[in-house]
Design an enzyme around this catalytic site. Structure first.
Site, PDB file in Angstrom:
ATOM      1  N   GLY A  70      -0.911   4.627  -2.543  1.00 37.78           N
ATOM      2  CA  GLY A  70      -1.682   4.232  -3.709  1.00 37.78           C
ATOM      3  C   GLY A  70      -1.531   5.266  -4.814  1.00 37.78           C
ATOM      4  O   GLY A  70      -1.131   6.408  -4.574  1.00 37.78           O
ATOM      5  N   GLY A 119      -0.699   3.384   1.531  1.00 43.04           N
ATOM      6  CA  GLY A 119      -0.895   2.021   1.061  1.00 43.04           C
ATOM      7  C   GLY A 119       0.288   1.105   1.308  1.00 43.04           C
ATOM      8  O   GLY A 119       0.130  -0.114   1.415  1.00 43.04           O
ATOM      9  N   GLU A 142      -2.318  11.204   4.573  1.00 47.40           N
ATOM     10  CA  GLU A 142      -3.581  11.403   3.842  1.00 47.40           C
ATOM     11  C   GLU A 142      -4.252  12.744   4.083  1.00 47.40           C
ATOM     12  O   GLU A 142      -4.970  13.249   3.222  1.00 47.40           O
ATOM     13  CB  GLU A 142      -4.561  10.262   4.199  1.00 47.40           C
ATOM     14  CG  GLU A 142      -4.193   8.912   3.629  1.00 47.40           C
ATOM     15  CD  GLU A 142      -3.150   8.160   4.441  1.00 47.40           C
ATOM     16  OE1 GLU A 142      -2.792   7.045   4.039  1.00 47.40           O
ATOM     17  OE2 GLU A 142      -2.682   8.688   5.474  1.00 47.40           O
ATOM     18  N   ASP A 150      -6.364   5.158   5.896  1.00 44.40           N
ATOM     19  CA  ASP A 150      -7.152   3.953   5.636  1.00 44.40           C
ATOM     20  C   ASP A 150      -6.230   2.721   5.630  1.00 44.40           C
ATOM     21  O   ASP A 150      -5.326   2.663   6.446  1.00 44.40           O
ATOM     22  CB  ASP A 150      -7.936   4.098   4.329  1.00 44.40           C
ATOM     23  CG  ASP A 150      -7.042   4.190   3.100  1.00 44.40           C
ATOM     24  OD1 ASP A 150      -5.960   4.770   3.186  1.00 44.40           O
ATOM     25  OD2 ASP A 150      -7.453   3.673   2.032  1.00 44.40           O
TER      26      ASP A 150
END
Length: 365
Positions: A70, A119, A142, A150
């Protein structure tokens, strides 16, 4: 200006079409921004309701990446500028898109060439046909930016065998095509040189002869067989038992001590170890706790819990400092909230797992 995402339709036989999604923010390695997420969600919803669309093919523009994650730099800047509602909006929209792909009623093919991180794995994970190539490199990095895995990462990683999921989350270890297939993130290996051939075959296929998933299966199987022998060597498979031993501890402190004390000549393991020890201790604690909790959650519950965690981690955790260190100032000297795993404040950790809403924004998934 060229759009960051190209949405087109590939003509097929009998007036049928294949929906074509091309992530095209090439300078950013096709990292997802809010515009891209919104455009993809609306177009995929339209295609699902259009009887002429028989399948969807997702790919990255250029040769370097499918999607590197992302656009966390813009998200951090929004928070720094006081737009504290930005994380909730960004993550809710991203997770709705990911969930749509998981639940999609038509076959989705994801061509995961080059870099597929964060992402990008979120987009790929829901596809029926998850193709990796000779250029693929997957990771959940991350921990280095003060976030945690996530985009349903807590579901994906918690269902991997032998502690591999936790190892991925703590070390951001890099996976090649063979690794990705071994841990279940991908289910097809096809040489990158065949991408245009695959698209041509999809266009020329007889979609009226059999069910769409079978048509796609047959085409990909042909190119999968042509690519046999090119699959690289899997480091995860080689080190499976070692990884299992390192991760099977009664506390995060013991896990991190095991990594710290690891002596190895293997460069892949050395890099993984170094990343874990440099990463955010708070993110490591979030990752371990979430993976334990997610094992028995449904996919819907996973996305709801991750929305809570992601918003709280951005606003209260190490996210802004991690992104500053890695992507803004690029000094790679983050000042984490806690020096190591033993110092992580359990009260703050509890806060990060506490929903800021009376009703979760994703309760309608």
């Amino acid at each position: 200006m060229t759009a960051d995402v190209l949405l087109s339709e590939l003509e097929a036989r009998d007036n049928k079409k294949i929906g074509l999604v091309t992530l095209n923010a090439q300078k950013a390695l096709n990292a997802l921004n809010p515009f891209m997420i919104e455009q993809m969600y609306h177009k995929l919803t339209q295609w699902q309701d259009n009887p002429d669309i028989v399948a969807v093919f997702m790919q990255g523009g250029g040769e370097k990446a499918f999607c590197a994650g992302g656009d966390v730099r813009s998200l951090r800047q929004a928070v720094v500028d006081g737009q504290i509602e930005s994380p909730a909006r960004f993550f809710e929209d991203e997770y709705r898109l990911d969930y749509l792909i998981h639940a999609y009623t038509k076959p989705v093919i994801c061509w995961g060439n080059g870099i597929v991180m964060g992402g990008g794995i979120g987009l790929m994970a829901g596809a029926d046909f998850r193709v990796v190539t000779d250029t693929s490199m997957l990771a959940m990095p991350e921990i280095s930016i003060g976030l945690y895995p996530d985009v349903a990462g807590s579901w994906l990683l918690s269902h991997m065998p032998a502690g591999i999921g936790l190892f991925m989350g703590l070390t951001a270890c890099r996976l090649n095509a063979a690794d990705a297939i071994y841990v279940g993130l991908a289910n097809r290996f096809i040489d990158q040189a065949f991408r245009e051939n695959v698209l041509a075959s999809l266009s020329q296929a007889d979609w009226s002869a059999q069910e769409a998933h079978k048509v796609v299966y047959g085409i990909l199987q042909e190119y999968r067989e042509k690519s046999t022998g090119w699959l690289p060597y899997s480091k995860v498979r080689e080190h499976r038992d070692l990884i299992a031993g390192l991760m099977d501890k009664s506390s995060l402190v013991e896990v991190m001590e095991g990594l710290e004390n690891l002596v190895t000549d293997d460069e892949w393991l050395q890099t993984a170890r170094k990343t874990a020890l440099r990463g955010s201790p708070l993110s490591a604690a979030i990752c371990r706790r979430q993976l334990k909790a997610a094992r028995h959650m449904s996919l819907k519950e996973v996305f709801q819990s991750e929305l809570v965690l992601s918003v709280n981690t951005v606003l209260k955790g190490d996210f802004c400092e991690g992104v500053r260190s890695v992507l803004v100032d690029k000094d790679h000297k983050p000042q984490w909230k806690f020096a190591d795993a033993s110092k992580v404040n359990p009260d703050l950790l509890g806060e990060i797992f506490t929903s800021p809403w009376a009703e979760n924004p994703l309760s309608d998934l």
